[in-house]
Each structure stands twice: as structure tokens, then as C-alpha cells.
Design a protein around this motif. Sequence first.
Motif, PDB file in Angstrom:
ATOM      1  N   PHE A 110     100.980  61.792  16.272  1.00 31.23           N
ATOM      2  CA  PHE A 110     100.962  60.203  15.687  1.00 31.23           C
ATOM      3  C   PHE A 110     100.503  60.006  14.371  1.00 31.23           C
ATOM      4  O   PHE A 110     101.435  59.317  13.711  1.00 31.23           O
ATOM      5  CB  PHE A 110      99.828  59.564  16.741  1.00 31.23           C
ATOM      6  N   LEU A 114     103.066  58.401  11.725  1.00 31.36           N
ATOM      7  CA  LEU A 114     102.434  57.233  10.602  1.00 31.36           C
ATOM      8  C   LEU A 114     102.458  57.780   9.375  1.00 31.36           C
ATOM      9  O   LEU A 114     102.997  56.793   8.344  1.00 31.36           O
ATOM     10  CB  LEU A 114     100.984  56.690  11.145  1.00 31.36           C
ATOM     11  N   LEU A 151     104.202  51.586  16.810  1.00 29.93           N
ATOM     12  CA  LEU A 151     103.231  52.487  16.665  1.00 29.93           C
ATOM     13  C   LEU A 151     101.562  52.064  16.808  1.00 29.93           C
ATOM     14  O   LEU A 151     100.909  52.775  17.654  1.00 29.93           O
ATOM     15  CB  LEU A 151     103.126  53.261  15.130  1.00 29.93           C
ATOM     16  N   ARG A 155      99.141  52.990  19.932  1.00 26.49           N
ATOM     17  CA  ARG A 155      97.490  53.492  19.707  1.00 26.49           C
ATOM     18  C   ARG A 155      96.841  52.553  20.607  1.00 26.49           C
ATOM     19  O   ARG A 155      96.003  53.178  21.328  1.00 26.49           O
ATOM     20  CB  ARG A 155      97.271  53.146  18.283  1.00 26.49           C
TER      21      ARG A 155
END
Length: 164
Positions: A110, A114, A151, A155
Motif C-alpha cells: 500500500f 501511495l 486509498l 486504509r
Amino acid sequence: MNAQIAEYHDFFLAGAGVAGALIGLLFVALSVSQERIKSRDGVLHRVRAAAALTAFTNIVVICLLGLIPGQDLGAVSAAVGSAGIFFLVGAGLSLRRARWSWALVRDLGFLLALAAVFTLQIVTGYHLDNGSHRAENLQRTGTLVVICGLLGIARVWELMGAPP
């Protein structure tokens, strides 16, 4: 306000509002999951929370500053993307303390995603400053804002303990 940027006024207005609401919900989520944050695997949860906050803050800053007449959106985009990269470095250093697990691998993946968004944001900001293909780069900036939102939501979803 630049005519091309003015076309994005409603997008920036909605983006700032949505990101502000998501930040508020993130704080609520953190307040009800304090035991998870203080647990043995707390570093993963803290990094997830910080990653979501960084993604949502990215949206708020770009959208709010995009609403200011005469604002140089290219410089803003590059600066916010650079700040995001600094966050990622800190998050990566924090994850050194986490014990190895598939969740850690997923979190690293992840963070890499990002990082790709922030890197594209920096490059797009540079192109916005140079005036080359301005309409295309404004559209790319908008797309990156949406991706940051998705995103960040992902999370928060994992932060709440939901399946990935």
C-alpha cells in the motif's frame, strides 16, 4: 482564476468537503479502536491511520488551494506530493519495528502504491508549472485526488479490522 482551473471549481469544492468529512470519520474510527492501536501490532495500525490521514490531507490541501483564485496549483501539487513522500519514508522506518506478517507485506504494498501516486503528483505539478498540456495535467491532478481518496478509504477499512 485560470479558465481551465475554474472548470474544476465544483470538483475542488466537493473534494475538500468529502476529504474533510473522511478525516472526521477517521478520528472517530481511531477513538473507538484505541486498544488495537496500543496492542502488540499497534505499529501497523498507527501507520495505517497515518497513511489514511496523509491521503485525505493531500486531498484537502490540493482542493482548498485549488479554490483560491490565482493559486499556482502546480507548485501546490508538487509540494504536497513531496510532503507525502516524506511521510512514506517515516512510515517505512516505523514498520521496521513490526513483526513479519502478510499484513506487513500488504501495508508495504500500500505504501508503494501511495508513493507512486505522490510521485505522479510531483511530476504532474512540475508539468502544470511549465504550462505544457495544462488541461491534461489538470485532469491528471483530479484523477490523483480521487485515487488518494480511494486509498485512504481502503486504509480506514483495514484499520477498522475489516477484511482487505
